[in-house]
Design an enzyme around this catalytic site. Structure first.
Site, PDB file in Angstrom:
ATOM      1  N   GLU A 153      23.389  21.406  51.607  1.00  0.00           N
ATOM      2  CA  GLU A 153      24.465  21.817  52.821  1.00  0.00           C
ATOM      3  C   GLU A 153      23.902  21.130  53.983  1.00  0.00           C
ATOM      4  O   GLU A 153      23.248  21.820  54.855  1.00  0.00           O
ATOM      5  CB  GLU A 153      24.527  23.209  52.920  1.00  0.00           C
ATOM      6  CG  GLU A 153      24.976  23.915  51.623  1.00  0.00           C
ATOM      7  CD  GLU A 153      26.287  23.857  51.635  1.00  0.00           C
ATOM      8  OE1 GLU A 153      27.150  22.962  52.365  1.00  0.00           O
ATOM      9  OE2 GLU A 153      27.262  24.534  50.793  1.00  0.00           O
ATOM     10  N   LYS A 206      28.497  19.687  43.709  1.00  0.00           N
ATOM     11  CA  LYS A 206      27.403  19.308  43.985  1.00  0.00           C
ATOM     12  C   LYS A 206      26.107  19.868  43.479  1.00  0.00           C
ATOM     13  O   LYS A 206      25.018  19.333  43.311  1.00  0.00           O
ATOM     14  CB  LYS A 206      27.628  19.496  45.765  1.00  0.00           C
ATOM     15  CG  LYS A 206      27.406  20.761  46.128  1.00  0.00           C
ATOM     16  CD  LYS A 206      27.494  20.926  47.766  1.00  0.00           C
ATOM     17  CE  LYS A 206      27.610  22.539  48.052  1.00  0.00           C
ATOM     18  NZ  LYS A 206      26.351  23.000  47.787  1.00  0.00           N
ATOM     19  N   ARG A 212      39.385  27.121  49.725  1.00  0.00           N
ATOM     20  CA  ARG A 212      38.899  28.175  48.641  1.00  0.00           C
ATOM     21  C   ARG A 212      39.518  28.547  47.648  1.00  0.00           C
ATOM     22  O   ARG A 212      39.343  29.047  46.673  1.00  0.00           O
ATOM     23  CB  ARG A 212      38.441  29.393  49.557  1.00  0.00           C
ATOM     24  CG  ARG A 212      37.534  29.389  50.599  1.00  0.00           C
ATOM     25  CD  ARG A 212      36.175  28.880  50.278  1.00  0.00           C
ATOM     26  NE  ARG A 212      36.326  27.428  50.920  1.00  0.00           N
ATOM     27  CZ  ARG A 212      35.227  26.625  50.249  1.00  0.00           C
ATOM     28  NH1 ARG A 212      34.389  26.915  49.433  1.00  0.00           N
ATOM     29  NH2 ARG A 212      35.401  25.156  50.554  1.00  0.00           N
TER      30      ARG A 212
END
Length: 718
Positions: free
Chosen positions: A222, A38, A657
């Site tokens: 975000e 992104k 993650r």
């Protein structure tokens, strides 16, 4: 020869990324899954706007939530476009943009130009004064209520009318007095940095037109982390033109506790009916096995947009799930496995991360890593310069260096207590506002005005003369010049390193002038003696915490004295140096070669080759909250459902993650408050696709030395 639109956009963007970059026919919502690139899309789109679409850099604004993200975007953009073309581009946090807005529109917002910004600790001190309690949990609960109301654009009157419980009613009463205190101090808190600009944009046509004419294209990162206030700020900035790109991921919305509203993504589709929806589902971070587990877990939440992550990086190794006897065994086993894996994989320590739900889990993990001499760092730990005792000491130095620093004045004049209460400071603050003075200067003007009784005025004047004495001996002279040209150094800084507050440029850097050299170490020693801060700590805390805090103060003073002697700094130059350190200490320092310990919340946005996710058990992950939580009975069931959904998103964040390997562990018993609590495996493990079959503790009943001996024998056999 003509070139097609978007010809200079990176050729290796995938089709959906490229579509997101090139779309300029109206509002655009990019649903960007974890690891889907992104940031690359945002920076490529900014470059495309300036290079090929003729957008002046000064009319393009990109907003995000952290300094790190803003810096990363800025660095990438500098690599994509000529620096001259990018001059004037705004890439910042919401708070930084709000601060810039209020500086320009202070008069319309009812603020003086040199308004002060209170950070969380400063605000909590005001709330403590109003509540007259030392119950930290109660203070934090009230502060959280006020923050949520501000983030929802709810004023004190509305808060009082909507309060459903006794604790909410108490918080609403404090909210009213807290707002009045901030007004008297001519101060704002962090929530106000967004709330006040939003209210002004919505209510003042001239201000709104002025800012809409500046923002021709807006990009917001975000977006799932925005609250009501931030959403309406975006709406007001883009106006009817609605030229913006919002990038977010509903599956990574994990900040409801601080007011973020995942529904803001869905609201965009209602408020902007023609919005273009683009999904980024190809993940460039993780192997497929990890993504499959993440997709399975998040699939148990309500599906708003529908998104499935996939990878071309291969299937990857199996995910391991281990049941441990207790948290000490869990920590020892993880330390042992990391040590072995580093050897077997020829990896570095920084390739490994241990993630957990609660900070309380860190202690036993730290001990286990230390036992095996494994280096580690902790994310989200408190900065040395954020410790209350350090901030107290620096407040004295700051007000000596710059007596226009109202937050420093307030902190210093009330620490230790001098019989100066909030009512006295409110009266002083209101008088300072009327006269256009700092609160320090107002001390010398308010007496003849008869606004304070002699018993209120005397301690204020005593303190002011005390500060003046140190100013004289430190060589401070006259009216000080503003440090022009320094502001750009702090662009994009997040709270608490924002301007105008303890540690911020307006509080420390706006009013310095070179001063005559003096005996700086001697002055520091005398300042410490005259404050009698050690006695203050022992009056306030039990012996052990008081001793720890006093040692921190001595460490600070020792460092200051060494710095003054080594660099031949007078007190003014020393304070200026400290201000830079406090603001920049969390900069772009290279990551040390150490295992990362981090909460799941702090790990969002990061990635590691090998992740150990610990404490994956009911009551911890998902964390179910307190049974006695202050929730109306009719709402309790809905609150529980929403909490589980957010905890599931947190689990999803933890899983994604990991790049190459993922290891989960849970404990059959966990030590809590000097007793062992029986635990069950988290529901999320089964949702990942794992049956009841599980890996057992590889070294049950062994102490750390026996585990280490076993590790050595394993390594010797390789």
């Amino acid at each position: 020869m003509t070139t097609s639109p978007g010809a200079t956009v990176a050729a290796d963007l995938n089709p959906m990324q490229r579509k997101a970059v090139l779309y300029l026919d109206g509002p655009c919502l990019v649903l960007a899954g974890a690891g889907s690139g992104k940031t690359r899309v945002i920076t490529q789109k900014i470059a495309y706007l300036m290079r090929e679409c003729g957008y002046p850099a000064r009319n393009v604004v990109a907003l995000t939530f952290t300094n790190k993200a803003a810096r990363e975007m800025s660095d990438r953009i500098r690599q994509l476009v000529d620096p001259r073309l990018a001059k004037g581009l705004t890439v910042s946090t919401f708070h930084s943009l709000g601060l810039r807005f209020l500086r320009e529109e202070a008069e319309h917002a009812g603020l003086k130009k040199q308004f002060s910004i209170l950070d969380s600790n400063d605000a909590l001190a005001i709330i403590q004064e109003l509540l007259a309690t030392t119950d930290r949990a109660r203070l934090k609960a009230v502060q959280q209520c006020i923050s949520l109301w501000k983030n929802g654009l709810t004023g004190p009157d509305e808060a009082a009318a909507s309060a459903l419980t006794p604790s909410e009613a108490e918080a609403a009463r404090v909210y009213r007095d807290y707002s009045a205190t901030l007004g008297a101090y001519q101060a704002v808190d962090f929530d106000d940095l967004i709330r006040l600009p939003t209210m002004l944009l919505e209510r003042n046509d001239d201000v709104r037109s002025r800012w809409q004419s500046r923002v021709h294209y807006l990009l917001v990162d975000e977006y799932q982390d925005t609250n009501v206030c931030q959403y309406r700020m975006v709406q007001a900035l883009v106006g009817r033109r609605a030229m913006f790109t919002a990038v977010g991921d509903d599956d990574q919305a994990i900040y409801a506790w601080r007011g973020a509203t995942v529904e803001n993504l869905q609201r965009l589709t209602h408020d902007f009916p023609g919005i273009e929806l683009i999904k980024l589902e190809q993940n460039y971070r993780s192997v497929q096995r990890i993504l499959t587990a993440a997709n399975k877990v998040i699939g148990n939440n309500p599906n708003v947009f529908g998104k499935t992550l996939w990878s071309s990086l291969g299937e990857g190794e199996p995910i391991q799930v281990t049941a441990m006897d207790d948290d000490e065994s869990e920590a020892e086993s993880i330390a042992m496995r990391i040590s072995a894996a580093r050897f077997e994989r020829r990896a570095q320590w920084k390739d490994f991360a241990v993630l957990y739900r609660s900070n309380q889990q860190a202690r036993v993990l730290e001990q286990a890593l230390r036992n095996l001499r494994i280096p580690y760092t902790i994310s989200g730990g408190q900065s040395f310069f954020e410790k209350p005792e350090i901030r107290d000491m620096l407040a004295y130095l700051r007000v000596i260096a710059n007596d226009d620093d109202d937050p420093a004045f307030i902190r210093a004049v009330t620490t230790p207590r001098r019989g100066i209460g909030s009512a006295t400071l409110q009266t002083l603050g209101q008088f300072a506002l009327e006269k256009g003075l700092s609160m320090f200067a107002a001390v010398f003007e308010i007496g003849p005005a008869g606004r304070l009784a002699p018993r209120q005025l005397q301690p204020l004047q005593n303190f002011a003369r005390y500060i003046q004495d140190f100013q004289t001996r430190a060589g401070r002279r006259g009216a000080w010049r503003s440090m022009q040209g320094m502001e750009g150094l702090f662009a994009g800084m997040d709270p608490p390193a924002a301007a105008g507050q303890p540690g911020g440029p307006a509080g420390l850097l706006d009013t310095f002038e070179a001063a005559a050299a003096g005996d700086t170490p001697g002055l520091l020693d005398e300042l410490l003696r005259s404050i009698d801060y050690e006695r203050h700590l022992y009056d306030l805390y039990d012996e052990k915490p008081a001793q720890t805090r006093w040692q921190n103060v001595l460490e600070l003073m020792g460092w200051l004295k060494r710095k003054a002697q080594e660099d031949e700094l007078d007190l003014m130059e020393l304070v200026q140096h400290v201000s830079l350190v406090t603001m920049l200490e969390r900069g772009d320092d290279e990551e040390p070669d150490a295992v990362k310990l981090s909460t799941l919340h702090a790990a969002k946005g990061l990635e590691y080759p090998h992740v150990y996710l610990v404490g994956v058990e009911e009551g911890l992950l998902p964390h179910l909250g307190r049974e006695d939580e202050d929730v109306a009975p009719a709402d309790a069931a809905e609150v529980r459902v929403q909490r589980i959904q957010e905890e599931r998103r947190l689990m999803y964040v933890g899983i994604t993650r990991a790049q190459r390997s993922l290891h989960l562990s849970w404990c059959k018993r966990r030590r809590r408050a000097r007793e062992d609590v029986v635990r069950e495996r988290s529901r999320f493990v089964e949702e990942m696709g794992f049956s009841e079959k599980k890996l057992a503790d590889p070294a049950p009943g062994m102490n750390p030395k026996q585990r280490l001996d076993m590790l050595k024998s394993l390594l010797a056999g390789n």
